[in-house]
Design a protein around this motif. Structure first.
Motif, short mmCIF file in Angstrom:
data_model
loop_
_atom_site.label_atom_id
_atom_site.label_comp_id
_atom_site.label_asym_id
_atom_site.label_seq_id
_atom_site.Cartn_x
_atom_site.Cartn_y
_atom_site.Cartn_z
N ALA A 136 0.85 -1.19 0.00
CA ALA A 136 0.00 0.00 0.00
C ALA A 136 0.88 1.24 0.00
O ALA A 136 2.06 1.18 0.37
N ASP A 137 0.33 2.36 -0.42
CA ASP A 137 1.06 3.62 -0.34
C ASP A 137 1.46 3.86 1.11
O ASP A 137 0.67 3.65 2.03
N GLY A 138 2.68 4.28 1.31
CA GLY A 138 3.17 4.56 2.65
C GLY A 138 3.84 3.39 3.34
O GLY A 138 4.42 3.55 4.40
N VAL A 139 3.77 2.20 2.77
CA VAL A 139 4.44 1.04 3.35
C VAL A 139 5.85 0.96 2.77
O VAL A 139 6.03 0.95 1.55
N GLU A 140 6.82 0.93 3.65
CA GLU A 140 8.23 0.88 3.24
C GLU A 140 8.86 -0.41 3.72
O GLU A 140 8.54 -0.92 4.80
N VAL A 141 9.78 -0.94 2.90
CA VAL A 141 10.50 -2.16 3.25
C VAL A 141 11.71 -1.76 4.08
O VAL A 141 12.47 -0.87 3.69
N GLY A 142 11.87 -2.40 5.23
CA GLY A 142 12.99 -2.12 6.12
C GLY A 142 14.07 -3.17 5.97
O GLY A 142 14.51 -3.49 4.87
N GLU A 143 14.45 -3.78 7.07
CA GLU A 143 15.52 -4.77 7.09
C GLU A 143 15.04 -6.14 6.65
O GLU A 143 13.86 -6.46 6.76
N ALA A 144 16.00 -6.93 6.19
CA ALA A 144 15.76 -8.34 5.90
C ALA A 144 16.86 -9.13 6.59
O ALA A 144 18.02 -8.70 6.61
N VAL A 169 11.44 -10.26 6.54
CA VAL A 169 11.45 -8.96 5.88
C VAL A 169 10.51 -8.06 6.67
O VAL A 169 9.32 -8.35 6.82
N ASP A 170 11.06 -6.96 7.20
CA ASP A 170 10.28 -6.04 8.02
C ASP A 170 9.74 -4.90 7.17
O ASP A 170 10.44 -4.35 6.32
N LEU A 171 8.50 -4.54 7.44
CA LEU A 171 7.81 -3.46 6.74
C LEU A 171 7.29 -2.47 7.76
O LEU A 171 6.89 -2.86 8.87
N THR A 172 7.27 -1.21 7.39
CA THR A 172 6.67 -0.19 8.25
C THR A 172 5.71 0.65 7.43
O THR A 172 5.92 0.85 6.23
N ARG A 173 4.67 1.10 8.08
CA ARG A 173 3.71 1.97 7.42
C ARG A 173 3.76 3.33 8.11
O ARG A 173 3.63 3.42 9.33
N ALA A 174 3.96 4.36 7.33
CA ALA A 174 3.99 5.71 7.88
C ALA A 174 2.63 6.04 8.45
O ALA A 174 1.59 5.69 7.87
#
Length: 137
Positions: free
Chosen positions: A101-109, A118-123
């Protein structure tokens, strides 16, 4: 039976891109390999975990392509110089796709005990209140 699209709902304006994302997800052809989990780790973060036993870090690639997280695995088949009496563990490749989705960014793996995390964060969305002035006509 009539197929309803988001455009057929009069109060859903500008959601054509979402509809295209849903269609692309349905056509992505993800098979059942490798198995995976998706967990919510906080109010605004997620973790995708894939079971990738037998894969090394260099056998895996993680990319984001057009708001789609793509995880690929390709093992190198080194069986040419080995004699198997039984081969139940095949070297196989895979591709798993997840629409973001818009605003979801991929972090560390990270790899741990045959699992790829795989970690994801949503603003956090900003609350926007906009007042529209009405012109006199």
């Amino acid at each position: 039976m009539t197929k309803h699209t988001l455009g057929s709902y009069p109060h859903m304006l500008g959601f054509e891109q979402l509809e295209r994302l849903l269609e692309r997800t349905a056509k992505s052809g993800n098979e059942g390999y490798p198995p995976f989990n998706i967990e919510q780790t906080s109010d605004h973060s997620y973790r995708i975990t894939l079971a990738v036993a037998g894969f090394r870090e260099e056998d895996l690639s993680i990319t984001v392509e057009d708001r789609q997280l793509v995880i690929r695995g390709r093992q190198h088949d080194d069986s040419a110089d080995r004699v198997f009496l039984h081969r139940g563990i095949a070297a196989r490749q895979f591709q798993r796709s997840f629409v973001l989705a818009d605003g979801v960014e991929v972090g560390e793996a990270a790899m741990e005990n045959g699992l790829l995390h795989v970690d994801l964060t949503r603003a956090r969305p900003e609350t926007v209140v906009q007042t529209i002035r009405i012109k006199k006509g």
